[in-house]
Design an enzyme around this catalytic site. Structure first.
Site, PDB file in Angstrom:
ATOM      1  N   LYS A   1       3.377  -4.344   5.611  1.00  0.00           N
ATOM      2  CA  LYS A   1       3.155  -2.997   6.238  1.00  0.00           C
ATOM      3  C   LYS A   1       2.417  -3.103   7.493  1.00  0.00           C
ATOM      4  O   LYS A   1       2.589  -2.462   8.343  1.00  0.00           O
ATOM      5  CB  LYS A   1       2.839  -1.977   5.244  1.00  0.00           C
ATOM      6  CG  LYS A   1       1.104  -2.175   5.184  1.00  0.00           C
ATOM      7  CD  LYS A   1       0.687  -1.049   4.430  1.00  0.00           C
ATOM      8  CE  LYS A   1      -0.705  -1.133   4.098  1.00  0.00           C
ATOM      9  NZ  LYS A   1      -1.874  -1.121   5.173  1.00  0.00           N
ATOM     10  N   GLU A  26     -11.798  -3.489   6.725  1.00  0.00           N
ATOM     11  CA  GLU A  26     -12.083  -4.380   5.328  1.00  0.00           C
ATOM     12  C   GLU A  26     -11.111  -5.713   5.306  1.00  0.00           C
ATOM     13  O   GLU A  26      -9.848  -5.448   5.732  1.00  0.00           O
ATOM     14  CB  GLU A  26     -11.965  -3.469   4.043  1.00  0.00           C
ATOM     15  CG  GLU A  26     -11.900  -4.341   2.767  1.00  0.00           C
ATOM     16  CD  GLU A  26     -13.341  -4.886   2.709  1.00  0.00           C
ATOM     17  OE1 GLU A  26     -14.201  -4.000   2.812  1.00  0.00           O
ATOM     18  OE2 GLU A  26     -13.420  -5.920   2.349  1.00  0.00           O
ATOM     19  N   LEU A  42      -1.068 -22.665   6.070  1.00  0.00           N
ATOM     20  CA  LEU A  42       0.036 -23.592   6.722  1.00  0.00           C
ATOM     21  C   LEU A  42       1.040 -24.098   5.641  1.00  0.00           C
ATOM     22  O   LEU A  42       1.455 -25.064   5.930  1.00  0.00           O
ATOM     23  CB  LEU A  42      -0.542 -24.500   7.588  1.00  0.00           C
ATOM     24  CG  LEU A  42       0.043 -25.127   8.761  1.00  0.00           C
ATOM     25  CD1 LEU A  42       0.491 -23.892   9.768  1.00  0.00           C
ATOM     26  CD2 LEU A  42      -0.686 -26.175   9.486  1.00  0.00           C
ATOM     27  N   CYS A  48      -0.564  -5.511   2.070  1.00  0.00           N
ATOM     28  CA  CYS A  48      -1.083  -5.444   3.437  1.00  0.00           C
ATOM     29  C   CYS A  48      -0.186  -6.141   4.410  1.00  0.00           C
ATOM     30  O   CYS A  48       0.167  -5.383   5.491  1.00  0.00           O
ATOM     31  CB  CYS A  48      -2.460  -6.176   3.345  1.00  0.00           C
ATOM     32  SG  CYS A  48      -3.614  -5.048   2.588  1.00  0.00           S
ATOM     33  N   ARG A  70       3.073  -5.550  -5.060  1.00  0.00           N
ATOM     34  CA  ARG A  70       3.658  -4.902  -3.979  1.00  0.00           C
ATOM     35  C   ARG A  70       4.520  -6.093  -2.960  1.00  0.00           C
ATOM     36  O   ARG A  70       3.796  -6.841  -2.692  1.00  0.00           O
ATOM     37  CB  ARG A  70       2.655  -4.076  -2.842  1.00  0.00           C
ATOM     38  CG  ARG A  70       2.146  -2.748  -3.827  1.00  0.00           C
ATOM     39  CD  ARG A  70       1.087  -2.084  -3.147  1.00  0.00           C
ATOM     40  NE  ARG A  70      -0.192  -2.652  -3.290  1.00  0.00           N
ATOM     41  CZ  ARG A  70      -1.349  -2.504  -2.700  1.00  0.00           C
ATOM     42  NH1 ARG A  70      -1.442  -1.103  -2.271  1.00  0.00           N
ATOM     43  NH2 ARG A  70      -2.399  -3.054  -2.799  1.00  0.00           N
ATOM     44  N   GLY A  92       6.992 -22.032   2.312  1.00  0.00           N
ATOM     45  CA  GLY A  92       7.358 -21.558   0.941  1.00  0.00           C
ATOM     46  C   GLY A  92       8.230 -20.262   1.202  1.00  0.00           C
ATOM     47  O   GLY A  92       8.669 -20.015   1.978  1.00  0.00           O
ATOM     48  N   LYS A 103       0.811 -12.917  -5.242  1.00  0.00           N
ATOM     49  CA  LYS A 103      -0.012 -14.105  -4.939  1.00  0.00           C
ATOM     50  C   LYS A 103      -0.820 -14.332  -6.204  1.00  0.00           C
ATOM     51  O   LYS A 103      -0.646 -13.603  -7.188  1.00  0.00           O
ATOM     52  CB  LYS A 103      -0.918 -14.436  -3.760  1.00  0.00           C
ATOM     53  CG  LYS A 103      -2.100 -13.220  -3.811  1.00  0.00           C
ATOM     54  CD  LYS A 103      -2.840 -13.533  -2.504  1.00  0.00           C
ATOM     55  CE  LYS A 103      -4.125 -12.843  -2.587  1.00  0.00           C
ATOM     56  NZ  LYS A 103      -4.949 -12.704  -1.415  1.00  0.00           N
TER      57      LYS A 103
HETATM   58  N1  LIG Z   1      -5.377  -4.293  -0.977  1.00  0.00           N
HETATM   59  C1  LIG Z   1      -6.125  -5.079  -0.101  1.00  0.00           C
HETATM   60  O1  LIG Z   1      -6.346  -6.220  -0.438  1.00  0.00           O
HETATM   61  C2  LIG Z   1      -6.767  -4.515   1.091  1.00  0.00           C
HETATM   62  C3  LIG Z   1      -7.504  -5.110   1.876  1.00  0.00           C
HETATM   63  C4  LIG Z   1      -8.021  -4.832   3.210  1.00  0.00           C
HETATM   64  C5  LIG Z   1      -7.642  -3.515   3.345  1.00  0.00           C
HETATM   65  N2  LIG Z   1      -6.755  -2.827   2.692  1.00  0.00           N
HETATM   66  C6  LIG Z   1      -6.302  -1.428   3.191  1.00  0.00           C
HETATM   67  O2  LIG Z   1      -7.114  -0.400   2.496  1.00  0.00           O
HETATM   68  C7  LIG Z   1      -6.399   0.578   2.232  1.00  0.00           C
HETATM   69  C8  LIG Z   1      -6.244   0.789   0.801  1.00  0.00           C
HETATM   70  O3  LIG Z   1      -5.554  -0.205   0.255  1.00  0.00           O
HETATM   71  P1  LIG Z   1      -5.294  -0.328  -1.397  1.00  0.00           P
HETATM   72  O4  LIG Z   1      -4.581  -1.699  -1.713  1.00  0.00           O
HETATM   73  O5  LIG Z   1      -6.518  -0.051  -2.122  1.00  0.00           O
HETATM   74  O6  LIG Z   1      -4.199   0.859  -1.924  1.00  0.00           O
HETATM   75  P2  LIG Z   1      -4.237   1.484  -3.185  1.00  0.00           P
HETATM   76  O7  LIG Z   1      -2.675   2.120  -3.099  1.00  0.00           O
HETATM   77  O8  LIG Z   1      -4.343   0.679  -4.378  1.00  0.00           O
HETATM   78  O9  LIG Z   1      -5.039   2.776  -3.204  1.00  0.00           O
HETATM   79  C9  LIG Z   1      -5.233   3.667  -2.721  1.00  0.00           C
HETATM   80  C10 LIG Z   1      -5.803   5.000  -3.709  1.00  0.00           C
HETATM   81  O10 LIG Z   1      -6.406   6.014  -2.726  1.00  0.00           O
HETATM   82  C11 LIG Z   1      -6.246   7.225  -3.639  1.00  0.00           C
HETATM   83  N3  LIG Z   1      -6.073   8.386  -2.742  1.00  0.00           N
HETATM   84  C12 LIG Z   1      -5.018   8.934  -2.130  1.00  0.00           C
HETATM   85  N4  LIG Z   1      -5.319   9.985  -1.628  1.00  0.00           N
HETATM   86  C13 LIG Z   1      -6.636  10.067  -1.786  1.00  0.00           C
HETATM   87  C14 LIG Z   1      -7.393  11.266  -1.567  1.00  0.00           C
HETATM   88  N5  LIG Z   1      -7.170  12.440  -0.631  1.00  0.00           N
HETATM   89  N6  LIG Z   1      -8.736  11.337  -1.938  1.00  0.00           N
HETATM   90  C15 LIG Z   1      -9.051  10.045  -2.684  1.00  0.00           C
HETATM   91  N7  LIG Z   1      -8.287   9.119  -2.942  1.00  0.00           N
HETATM   92  C16 LIG Z   1      -6.925   9.244  -2.407  1.00  0.00           C
HETATM   93  C17 LIG Z   1      -4.795   6.763  -4.456  1.00  0.00           C
HETATM   94  O11 LIG Z   1      -4.632   7.686  -5.484  1.00  0.00           O
HETATM   95  C18 LIG Z   1      -4.944   5.377  -4.673  1.00  0.00           C
HETATM   96  O12 LIG Z   1      -5.789   5.201  -5.833  1.00  0.00           O
HETATM   97  C19 LIG Z   1      -5.352   0.505   2.941  1.00  0.00           C
HETATM   98  O13 LIG Z   1      -5.269   0.847   4.197  1.00  0.00           O
HETATM   99  C20 LIG Z   1      -4.736  -1.138   2.935  1.00  0.00           C
HETATM  100  O14 LIG Z   1      -4.178  -1.493   4.158  1.00  0.00           O
HETATM  101  C21 LIG Z   1      -6.429  -3.274   1.484  1.00  0.00           C
END
Ligand SMILES: NC(=O)c1ccc[n+]([C@@H]2O[C@H](COP(=O)([O-])OP(=O)(O)OC[C@H]3O[C@@H](n4cnc5c(N)ncnc54)[C@H](O)[C@@H]3O)[C@@H](O)[C@H]2O)c1
Length: 438
Positions: free
Chosen positions: A265, A150, A252, A262, A331, A255, A324
Site C-alpha cells: 500500500k 514508525e 536480497l 505496509c 494482509r 522469491g 512473513k
Molecule cells: N503494521 C506495521 O508493521 C506498521 C509499521 C509501521 C507503520 N505502520 C503504519 O501504522 C498505521 C497503522 O497500521 P496497523 O498495521 O497497526 O493497522 P491496523 O489496521 O492493524 O490498526 C489500525 C487500528 O486503528 C483503529 N482505529 C481506526 N479509527 C480509529 C479512531 N478514529 N480512533 C482510534 N482508533 C481507530 C482500528 O480500529 C484499528 O484497530 C498505518 O499507517 C501503517 O502504515 C504499520
C-alpha cells in the site's frame, strides 16, 4: 510521561506496550470494543513474538490501560500518538487518511493547550500540515502537531520499538520537539540517533524507506527472471553481489516477493501522491516494482501447472499463510495470492501455517488445513513453500514424503536444503534457480 496511543492495531498495540515498558503511563484508545475487552483481559489480538508477555507485565505494572473513547484522563496526556490505519482507498491507489481526521476530531475536546499530537501512521506527504490546520481550526488555537514515523517490523516489533535504528521527528515548533525529545530520552540515552526534520520530510522518510525496500526485493526478483532464462542461479548471485557493502545482503533473497500491510500500500500511495504533486514520472519505476512482484507469484502458479500437467482437481499444500514468518498478519500475503490463483484454476488448495491458522479460518476457512503439518500434507501432489517459517526449514522431507500423494516441491522462498529434499526423493523447483532433478 502520561500519553495516549490512539488506534490499537499492530502498530498502536506494540507502541502502547513498549512505551509502558519504558516507564510511561499509557492509555490506549480503540473504538473496537471487542479488541479493548481482549486487551484489558491481557489477550493480544494478534501474534507477535514477546509481546504477549510484555502486555501482561505492562498491565500488571498499572502503566497501561485501555478505553473505547477518551475520558477525563486523556486531558492530562502530554503526547497523543496517532496510530490509526491508513489503508489503500477502495477506489484508488491513494492512502485513506479519513481515520486520522476522525481520531483528531475525537481528540479536540480533551486536548490541553500544551499537549503534542504525534502522528505515527504512514501518510502521503502533506497530510500532517493539513491535519494540523484542521485540528487548529477545531480547537480554536494552534495545536502542536508533529510527525514521528514508525519503522517497526512485524516479527521483531517490540525490539524495534524499544531499540529502533533511528527516531525521526518532523516538527514545526520548539515545544513539540522538546516534549518528544524528553519522551524518547530512555531510548536515545542508549545511543539511538534522533533526527529532526520538517513535517513533509518526516512523512516522506517512511514512504521512501518502504519504496526502497520493495524496489530492492523486486530488483533481485527481476534478476531471478533473467537467471531462470539464462541458466544461472540467482541465490548464489545474490550472495556474491550482497558481499559488496554498497549493496548489502539484506532484502536480497529472490522469491515470491513482498506483501503485508505496509509495503504494497505504501508503494501504491507513493505513486498516487507523486501523480498529485505533478511529478508522476519520478515514481514511474515503482509500477515495474509492483509488476515484478506480481509476476513472481504467477511464476509459481506456472511451475505448479508444469509440474502437475495442469492443477485442476489436484491437491496442493501451501506452506505458510502469513505474509512473513513470526506474524499472523495475512494482509496482501503472497501465499494467499498464490492460493487464490490455484483455487481459481480448480486446484484443491490446503494452507498450513504455524501461527496464522486461526486468522486464516476467520478469513478463508475453505483453505485452512490441519494444524499438524503432516496431517495437512495428506494426499498432496505438490507442496509449495510460500512463507519462510523456521519450522519449515526444519521439516523432515523423509517423513513428509510418507504423507503426500506425490513428492513435488516448489520452494518459493529459497529456504530449503534442496539436496536434502532431493535425496528424500522429492522433485524440486525453486525460483531463480535452474535445479536439475535426476
Ligand atoms: N503494521 C506495521 O508493521 C506498521 C509499521 C509501521 C507503520 N505502520 C503504519 O501504522 C498505521 C497503522 O497500521 P496497523 O498495521 O497497526 O493497522 P491496523 O489496521 O492493524 O490498526 C489500525 C487500528 O486503528 C483503529 N482505529 C481506526 N479509527 C480509529 C479512531 N478514529 N480512533 C482510534 N482508533 C481507530 C482500528 O480500529 C484499528 O484497530 C498505518 O499507517 C501503517 O502504515 C504499520
Amino acid at each position: 510521561m502520561n500519553i495516549t496511543v490512539i488506534g490499537l492495531g499492530y502498530l498502536g498495540t506494540t507502541h502502547a506496550v513498549a512505551m509502558a515498558q519504558l516507564g510511561h503511563d499509557v492509555i490506549g484508545i480503540e473504538p473496537n470494543a471487542a479488541r479493548v475487552a481482549d486487551l484489558e483481559a491481557g489477550r493480544l489480538p494478534f501474534y507477535e513474538p514477546g509481546l504477549q508477555d510484555a502486555l501482561t507485565a505492562a498491565i500488571g505494572s498499572a502503566r497501561l490501560s485501555f478505553a473505547t473513547a477518551h475520558g477525563e484522563s486523556s486531558k492530562t496526556a502530554a503526547v497523543h500518538f496517532l496510530c490509526v490505519g491508513t489503508p489503500q482507498s477502495s477506489d484508488s491507489n491513494k492512502a485513506d487518511t479519513s481515520y486520522l481526521y476522525s481520531a483528531v476530531e475525537a481528540l479536540i475536546p480533551v486536548l490541553s493547550t500544551d499537549a503534542v499530537i504525534a502522528g505515527k501512521s504512514t501518510v502521503p506527504v502533506g497530510t500532517a500540515a493539513e491535519l494540523a490546520e484542521h485540528a487548529s481550526k477545531l480547537a480554536g488555537h494552534p495545536v502542536h502537531l508533529a510527525w514521528n514515523p514508525e519503522f517497526l517490523r512485524e516479527g521483531t516489533a517490540l525490539q524495534d520499538s524499544l531499540a529502533p535504528d533511528r527516531i525521526v521527528l518532523g516538527v514545526t515548533d520548539e515545544h513539540s520537539e522538546n516534549v518528544l525529545r524528553e519522551f524518547y530520552a530512555p531510548i536515545t540515552a542508549t545511543g539511538t540517533p534522533l533526527l529532526t526534520t520538517d513535517l513533509p520530510t518526516a512523512e516522506l522518510v517512511k514512504v521512501a524507506a518502504n519504496s526502497f525496500l520493495a524496489t530492492k526485493i523486486s530488483f533481485i526478483n527481476a534478476v531471478a527472471e533473467v537467471a531462470e532464462a539464462a541458466g544461472a542461479d540467482a541465490v548464489r548471485l545474490a550472495e556474491a553481489i550482497g558481499l559488496d557493502e554498497r549493496i548489502g545482503s539484506k532484502f536480497l533473497r529472490n522469491g515470491v516477493g513482498y506483501g503485508g500491510g505496509c509495503l504494497p500500500k505504501d508503494v501504491r500511495a507513493f505513486i498516487a501522491r507523486a501523480e498529485d504533486l505533478g511529478v508522476s514520472s519520478a515514481a514511474d519505476f515503482l509500477h515495474d516494482v509492483e509488476a515484478i512482484n506480481a509476476r513472481r507469484r504467477e511464476r509459481v502458479v506456472t511451475l505448479a501447472q508444469q509440474t502437475l500437467g495442469g492443477v485442476s482437481g489436484k491437491r496442493i499444500l501451501i506452506l505458510g499463510a502469513a505474509f512473513k514468518p513470526d506474524t499472523d498478519d495475512l494482509r496482501e500475503s503472497a501465499a494467499l495470492d498464490i492460493a487464490k490463483q490455484l483455487d481459481d484454476l480448480g486446484a484443491k488448495v490446503v494452507v498450513h501455517d504455524p501461527m496464522a491458522l486461526p486468522a486464516l479460518v476467520r478469513q478463508h476457512p475453505q483453505w485452512a488445513g490441519d494444524q499438524d503439518v503432516f496431517a495437512a500434507a495428506s494426499g498432496a501432489e505438490l507442496v509449495i513453500l510460500a512463507t519462510e517459517w523456521r519450522q519449515y526449514r526444519e521439516l523432515d522431507p523423509f517423513e513428509l514424503g510418507t504423507k503426500v500423494g506425490a513428492k513435488n516441491l516448489i520452494d518459493g522462498r529459497n529456504l530449503l536444503d534442496i539436496a536434502r529434499w532431493q535425496s528424500a526423493g522429492w522433485h524440486v523447483d525453486a525460483l531463480g534457480r535452474n535445479i536439475k532433478n535426476g
